[in-house]
Write a protein that holds these residues in place. Sequence first.
Motif, PDB file in Angstrom:
ATOM      1  N   PRO A   1      42.293  33.681  34.993  1.00  0.00           N
ATOM      2  CA  PRO A   1      41.282  34.128  35.963  1.00  0.00           C
ATOM      3  C   PRO A   1      41.732  35.345  36.781  1.00  0.00           C
ATOM      4  N   ILE A   2      42.905  35.911  36.485  1.00  0.00           N
ATOM      5  CA  ILE A   2      43.430  37.009  37.315  1.00  0.00           C
ATOM      6  C   ILE A   2      42.471  38.194  37.328  1.00  0.00           C
ATOM      7  N   GLY A   3      41.890  38.484  36.156  1.00  0.00           N
ATOM      8  CA  GLY A   3      41.000  39.641  36.073  1.00  0.00           C
ATOM      9  C   GLY A   3      39.866  39.568  37.081  1.00  0.00           C
ATOM     10  N   GLU A   4      39.369  38.361  37.310  1.00  0.00           N
ATOM     11  CA  GLU A   4      38.239  38.169  38.232  1.00  0.00           C
ATOM     12  C   GLU A   4      38.590  38.556  39.668  1.00  0.00           C
ATOM     13  N   LEU A   5      39.899  38.470  39.988  1.00  0.00           N
ATOM     14  CA  LEU A   5      40.315  38.837  41.338  1.00  0.00           C
ATOM     15  C   LEU A   5      40.072  40.323  41.590  1.00  0.00           C
ATOM     16  N   TYR A   6      39.969  41.079  40.510  1.00  0.00           N
ATOM     17  CA  TYR A   6      39.815  42.530  40.622  1.00  0.00           C
ATOM     18  C   TYR A   6      38.482  42.996  40.028  1.00  0.00           C
ATOM     19  N   SER A   7      37.453  42.198  40.239  1.00  0.00           N
ATOM     20  CA  SER A   7      36.157  42.587  39.693  1.00  0.00           C
ATOM     21  C   SER A   7      35.273  43.137  40.810  1.00  0.00           C
ATOM     22  N   ASP A   8      34.094  43.543  40.434  1.00  0.00           N
ATOM     23  CA  ASP A   8      33.125  44.063  41.398  1.00  0.00           C
ATOM     24  C   ASP A   8      32.659  42.977  42.369  1.00  0.00           C
ATOM     25  N   ASN A   9      32.787  41.716  41.948  1.00  0.00           N
ATOM     26  CA  ASN A   9      32.325  40.605  42.789  1.00  0.00           C
ATOM     27  C   ASN A   9      33.412  40.059  43.706  1.00  0.00           C
ATOM     28  N   SER A  10      34.616  40.592  43.573  1.00  0.00           N
ATOM     29  CA  SER A  10      35.745  40.017  44.301  1.00  0.00           C
ATOM     30  C   SER A  10      35.620  40.258  45.805  1.00  0.00           C
ATOM     31  N   THR A  11      36.112  39.276  46.565  1.00  0.00           N
ATOM     32  CA  THR A  11      36.162  39.442  48.021  1.00  0.00           C
ATOM     33  C   THR A  11      37.517  40.004  48.467  1.00  0.00           C
ATOM     34  N   ALA A  12      38.429  40.221  47.503  1.00  0.00           N
ATOM     35  CA  ALA A  12      39.742  40.794  47.832  1.00  0.00           C
ATOM     36  C   ALA A  12      39.568  42.224  48.322  1.00  0.00           C
ATOM     37  N   VAL A  13      40.541  42.701  49.093  1.00  0.00           N
ATOM     38  CA  VAL A  13      40.463  44.085  49.596  1.00  0.00           C
ATOM     39  C   VAL A  13      41.734  44.845  49.231  1.00  0.00           C
ATOM     40  N   THR A  14      41.582  46.164  49.171  1.00  0.00           N
ATOM     41  CA  THR A  14      42.727  47.055  49.019  1.00  0.00           C
ATOM     42  C   THR A  14      42.971  47.669  50.383  1.00  0.00           C
TER      43      THR A  14
ATOM     44  N   GLN B   1      41.266  44.710  34.577  1.00  0.00           N
ATOM     45  CA  GLN B   1      40.321  44.157  33.598  1.00  0.00           C
ATOM     46  C   GLN B   1      40.377  44.905  32.270  1.00  0.00           C
ATOM     47  N   PHE B   2      40.751  46.171  32.325  1.00  0.00           N
ATOM     48  CA  PHE B   2      40.724  46.979  31.106  1.00  0.00           C
ATOM     49  C   PHE B   2      42.079  46.973  30.412  1.00  0.00           C
ATOM     50  N   VAL B   3      43.119  47.313  31.175  1.00  0.00           N
ATOM     51  CA  VAL B   3      44.453  47.379  30.568  1.00  0.00           C
ATOM     52  C   VAL B   3      44.921  45.982  30.141  1.00  0.00           C
TER      53      VAL B   3
ATOM     54  N   TRP C   1      47.015  30.287  43.588  1.00  0.00           N
ATOM     55  CA  TRP C   1      47.536  31.663  43.459  1.00  0.00           C
ATOM     56  C   TRP C   1      48.574  31.745  42.358  1.00  0.00           C
ATOM     57  N   PHE C   2      49.273  30.652  42.084  1.00  0.00           N
ATOM     58  CA  PHE C   2      50.305  30.622  41.055  1.00  0.00           C
ATOM     59  C   PHE C   2      49.749  30.069  39.742  1.00  0.00           C
ATOM     60  N   GLY C   3      48.473  29.764  39.735  1.00  0.00           N
ATOM     61  CA  GLY C   3      47.844  29.237  38.521  1.00  0.00           C
ATOM     62  C   GLY C   3      48.241  27.811  38.220  1.00  0.00           C
TER      63      GLY C   3
END
Lengths: 186, 427
Positions: free
Chosen positions: B233-246, B220-222, B271-273
Motif C-alpha cells: 500500500p506504500i504507493g497509495e501514500l503518495y497518490s493524489d488522494n493522499s492526506t500526507a504532506v511534503t 507510483q511510477f518508478v 507504518w511498518f506494514g
Amino acid sequence: MAQQTIEQGLPPRPDNGTELLDVPDGWEAREVEQFLYREARLADENDYDGWEALWTDDAIYWVPVDGEGDHPRTTVSIIFDNRSRISTRMKQVKTGKRYAQAPPSNLRRIIGNVELLGGRANAEGGVDIEIGANVLAFESRPRGNTLWGGRTTYRLRRVDGQILLAYKKVVLVDNEQAVPTLGFLI
Amino acid sequence: MTAVVPSESEVQEGGSRYDRLIQPARVHGTLYTDPSIFAEELRKIWHKTWVFVGHESEVPQVNDYVRKQLADQDVVMTRDKEGEVHLLINRCAHRGLQVCDDKAGNSSSFRCPYHGWTYRNTGELLGYPYNKGYGGKKQLPLGMGKVARVASYQGFVFGSLAAEGQSLEDHLGAAKGEIDRLVGLSPEGKVSLDAGWLRHKTRSNWKFLAENETDGYHPQFVHGSIFGVTGSPIGELYSDNSTAVTRNLGDGHSENDLRPEFRGFAEPMRWFGTTPDRVPNYVAAMKEAHGEDADRLMIEGAPHVMIFPNLFIAEIQVFNIQPVAVGECVQYATAVQFDGGHELNMRMVSQSIGSVGPAGMLLADDTEMYERNQRGVAMADPEWLDVRRGLHRESVDEDGFTIGTATDETGMRGFWNHYKSLMEAED
C-alpha cells in the motif's frame, strides 16, 4: 557474534553453520558442471522462468558485502533471498517495469575452476553437494560496460531425479568497494 | 559533459550566477554537469556546512575506529580513551600517506607505514623514529589533520571542515524533531547503525539523489513494479488522494510527512506494514517505556526526512550520499536498529536488503532514474529542469513551514533555496 546469535535466537550462518562432509555419492564433476553452465546461461539470457525453476523450496541466494559477509540476519547484504523473495524478484522483473532491468542487461559469463568441495547436511535429512567456482561476467548497459568477478559457492540436490539448486552465494571480488547497480542475476 | 554554449540564462543581465541558474520554478541543467560548479560545491557546501559522517554506534567501545568518507576526504572516526568521538583526516603530517589502512578496528594509535610516524587516536603525533634528524627534540608541532568541528545529535555524527559556523543544532533546526521521532520508536530511546553499509556506486550528480528523497511524485511510477507484485500500500501514500504532506523544513531540509495518513487508520505498526500481534515483545516494550504515548508513536511511525546535504532517513533506513565527481556519487545505506527492539531489528535488516542497495527492489530502480537523469541533462534542449509542481497550491502550516501535497516539489524548492544561499556566499 556467537553471543549475539544465542541472545537473539538467530539461525546459524548459512555458509558455515554445519560441518563440511565428504562429497556425497552419485555425483560426477561433468554433470555438475553442465548444471552450472545451464544455470549461467539461463541467467545470461534473462530466462527468468527457467532460472526460477532451478531452485529448491528452501533456497538461499546470497550476495554479501565486505568479503564473506557477516551474519545475513543482522547485517545488510546486497542480496539475501529465500525462495519466496526469489519469486518476488522474478515477478517484479517480469512486469517489464523493473527499470534497473528494463531494458535487460546484455550479459555473458564464464564459470571456471569448478571444484567439488564436499557435502552439507540439509534440513530434509539429506546431504547436498557443495561446489566452488569462479565467475567472470561481462554486463553491457546504456550506463556502460561492467565486468563482475566473484567466487560462487553452490549447493545442489537431487529431487525426483532432477538436479536443483538449494544455495548460491556469490562473493564479489570488489564487494568492499561501492558497486554499481546489480540488476541482473549474478 | 559541460554545456559550453552561452545559454539564455547565462546572458541575462543582473543577479548572481546562481540567481540566473536557480529560479523559483526551474533550475538549469549545468548545475548537474559543470565541473566548476562541482568544485565550488565542494568548497562552499561540503567543506563548510555540517555533513553527516556516521553514527556513534559504529565505534561503540573505547579505541574503536572506522574509516568514513566526508565528501572527498578519507576520515577515520575514532573513540578516544575518554569516550569522545573524533574525525581524523587520514593523512600523515610527514609525507601525506594514508595512515589508517584497515576499514575498522580497535587501536589507541595509528602508525604510518612509510616512515613509522605514530599518532594517537586523537590525531596527536606520539612519536617518530630516529629523532636526531629533527634535532633530538621529542615533540614536533605536527599531527594528523582533523575535521575542524565534530558534533553528534542522537548519536548521528556530523563533521564540518570549517572551524567556524553555526552550531550543529542550529544547522539541523526543525529536522531535529524528525530525528527525535525516529529515536522515539526505540523502547530505549536510542538507535544504532551497526548493521553494516551497502555501497552503491551511482553515475549521477549527488543533487539528483537529494532532490528525489522527498519527491512524492515518482513512487507510483518508478516503484509500481514492486508495489504491484507485492500488493504494497506504500504507493497509495503518495497518490493524489493522499492526506500526507511534503514539508519544507528550512535550511535545505524537507520531509514527506505521512502521519496524516497513518493517523487516519489509527493502527499501531501499520507504518511498518505489520500488526502488533506479530511483534508482541516490541509493542510491550514500547508501552512500558512510553506509557500512554506508545500507541501514538507506533501509529505515526518513523520519519521520511532529507537533511541537507547528505543524510536521508527513510523510515527504517538511513542513507548517506557522498559526492565523488560531477557525474558520480556513492549512496550508502543501512538498516536502522532500535536499541531494545530486537524483534523488529532483524525484520528491518531483511526489508532493507530487499529494498535498498545495488540489487534492491526499490533503490536499484531509483538509481536507474538518477543515471538516466544524468545522461539527459547533458542534452542540449531544453536547458532547464522544471520544479514548479504544486507551486500554486503551497500553503504555510501552523509552525510556519511551507507545505505542499504528497506529490508536490515543495521539498526540492526548499533544497534549491538553501543551496543558492550557500553558493552565493563568499569563498
